[in-house]
Write a protein that holds these residues in place. Structure first.
Motif, PDB file in Angstrom:
ATOM      1  N   GLY A 183       0.835  -1.193   0.000  1.00 28.35           N
ATOM      2  CA  GLY A 183       0.000   0.000   0.000  1.00 28.35           C
ATOM      3  C   GLY A 183       0.870   1.244   0.000  1.00 28.35           C
ATOM      4  O   GLY A 183       2.065   1.171   0.320  1.00 28.35           O
TER       5      GLY A 183
ATOM      6  N   PHE B 105      -3.626  -5.477  -0.248  1.00 22.07           N
ATOM      7  CA  PHE B 105      -3.321  -4.072  -0.566  1.00 22.07           C
ATOM      8  C   PHE B 105      -4.203  -3.151   0.284  1.00 22.07           C
ATOM      9  O   PHE B 105      -5.433  -3.254   0.250  1.00 22.07           O
TER      10      PHE B 105
ATOM     11  N   GLU C  13      -6.089   0.083   1.105  1.00 17.49           N
ATOM     12  CA  GLU C  13      -6.673   1.164   0.311  1.00 17.49           C
ATOM     13  C   GLU C  13      -7.246   2.241   1.215  1.00 17.49           C
ATOM     14  O   GLU C  13      -7.973   1.936   2.162  1.00 17.49           O
TER      15      GLU C  13
ATOM     16  N   ALA D 197       0.531   2.774  -6.144  1.00 16.22           N
ATOM     17  CA  ALA D 197      -0.864   2.675  -6.607  1.00 16.22           C
ATOM     18  C   ALA D 197      -0.949   1.898  -7.922  1.00 16.22           C
ATOM     19  O   ALA D 197      -1.904   1.152  -8.159  1.00 16.22           O
TER      20      ALA D 197
ATOM     21  N   ARG E  62      -1.474  -1.931  -7.585  1.00 15.42           N
ATOM     22  CA  ARG E  62      -2.649  -2.385  -6.828  1.00 15.42           C
ATOM     23  C   ARG E  62      -3.314  -3.633  -7.419  1.00 15.42           C
ATOM     24  O   ARG E  62      -3.706  -4.547  -6.699  1.00 15.42           O
ATOM     25  N   ASP E  63      -3.435  -3.660  -8.741  1.00 14.90           N
ATOM     26  CA  ASP E  63      -4.161  -4.762  -9.380  1.00 14.90           C
ATOM     27  C   ASP E  63      -3.439  -6.105  -9.270  1.00 14.90           C
ATOM     28  O   ASP E  63      -4.016  -7.140  -9.608  1.00 14.90           O
TER      29      ASP E  63
ATOM     30  N   THR F 292      -7.929  -6.539  -1.580  1.00 16.91           N
ATOM     31  CA  THR F 292      -7.769  -5.152  -1.113  1.00 16.91           C
ATOM     32  C   THR F 292      -8.523  -4.990   0.211  1.00 16.91           C
ATOM     33  O   THR F 292      -9.592  -5.560   0.412  1.00 16.91           O
TER      34      THR F 292
END
Ligand code: ATP
Ligand code: MG
Length: 217
Positions: free
Chosen positions: A33, A157, A159, A199, A202-203, A208
């Motif tokens: 993150g 991750f 968020e 960022a 992230r995928d 998440t």
């Protein structure tokens, strides 16, 4: 009411973390993150809950311990980029994770910590006991470095809404000695570039987790 992007509850996260360990084989969970997204807070909370008052079953090993020391950043001319991917010993981090996973010697493995007031890494600060079956490691670039990702069983991750993330980060820098204007300049300058790099990864995460303070117990 329909709730898109429903975040797992904390109990669901605990179950998922426990399930990574099968047949007593040591597992490594990564938490990634952007700066200030809540990675360390989540890792500490998980490890505390998994260990209870008993023999340590989980251990927290932060990526932060692999910051290069200022003396080396000066040599490389990278002091003003501190916190960027090239200011860490990524190969050393991957090697420690590999050693932790191997788990064959039965020794205490010492991980480096990061001293926030000195802003320097500190060797030998974190003992990982042989009883630890789950290693929880966390940091910005876990999904950016393939050789680190290769040592992780799963990566979550964190968020957080950008405005909230920036507010928390400024507050944290102030808490550790920066004045307000210096903290804001750092967060919106160097840190923001690093946040954008994170960022973009992230995928690649398996899950998440929203860290806006609403994750139910
Ligand atoms: N769920 C939460 N609710 C409220 N505040 C939180 C929450 N999680 C973290 N914080 C606060 O936000 C700040 C940043 O959290 P934390 O240090 O865990 O982030 P981080 O992702 O580890 O940051 P860094 O990348 O700088 O190491 C801290 O001051 C922490 O107390
Ligand atoms: Mg942290």
């Amino acid at each position: 009411m329909d709730r898109p992007h429903l975040s797992p509850t904390f109990d669901e996260l605990l179950d998922r973390a426990r399930a990574l360990v099968s047949d007593d084989r040591r597992a490594v969970l990564g938490i990634a993150g952007s700066p200030g997204a809540g990675k360390t807070t989540l890792a500490e909370r998980l490890v505390r809950a998994l260990n209870g008052d008993g023999t340590p079953w989980a251990a927290h090993v932060p990526m932060d311990g692999f910051h290069l020391a200022d003396v080396e950043l000066n040599r490389l001319g990278l002091r003003d980029r501190k916190g960027a991917p090239e200011t860490f010993d990524a190969a050393g981090y991957a090697a420690l994770l590999l050693r932790l996973r191997d788990d064959s010697a039965g020794d205490i493995v010492y991980a480096p910590g990061f001293e926030r007031v000195l802003e320097q890494p500190l060797a030998g600060a974190i003992p990982v006991l042989p009883t630890a079956r789950l290693i929880v490691t966390e940091g910005n670039y876990l999904l950016l470095w393939p050789r680190v990702r290769a040592q992780l069983d799963e990566v979550w991750f964190c968020e957080l809404d950008e405005a909230q993330r920036v507010r928390r980060l400024v507050a944290r820098h102030e808490e550790f000695g920066k004045d307000h204007d210096t903290a804001v300049a750092w967060v919106l300058g160097t840190d923001q570039h690093n946040a954008d790099l994170v960022a973009a990864t992230r995928d690649r995460a398996d899950l998440t987790v929203k860290t806006d303070g609403t994750t139910p117990a």
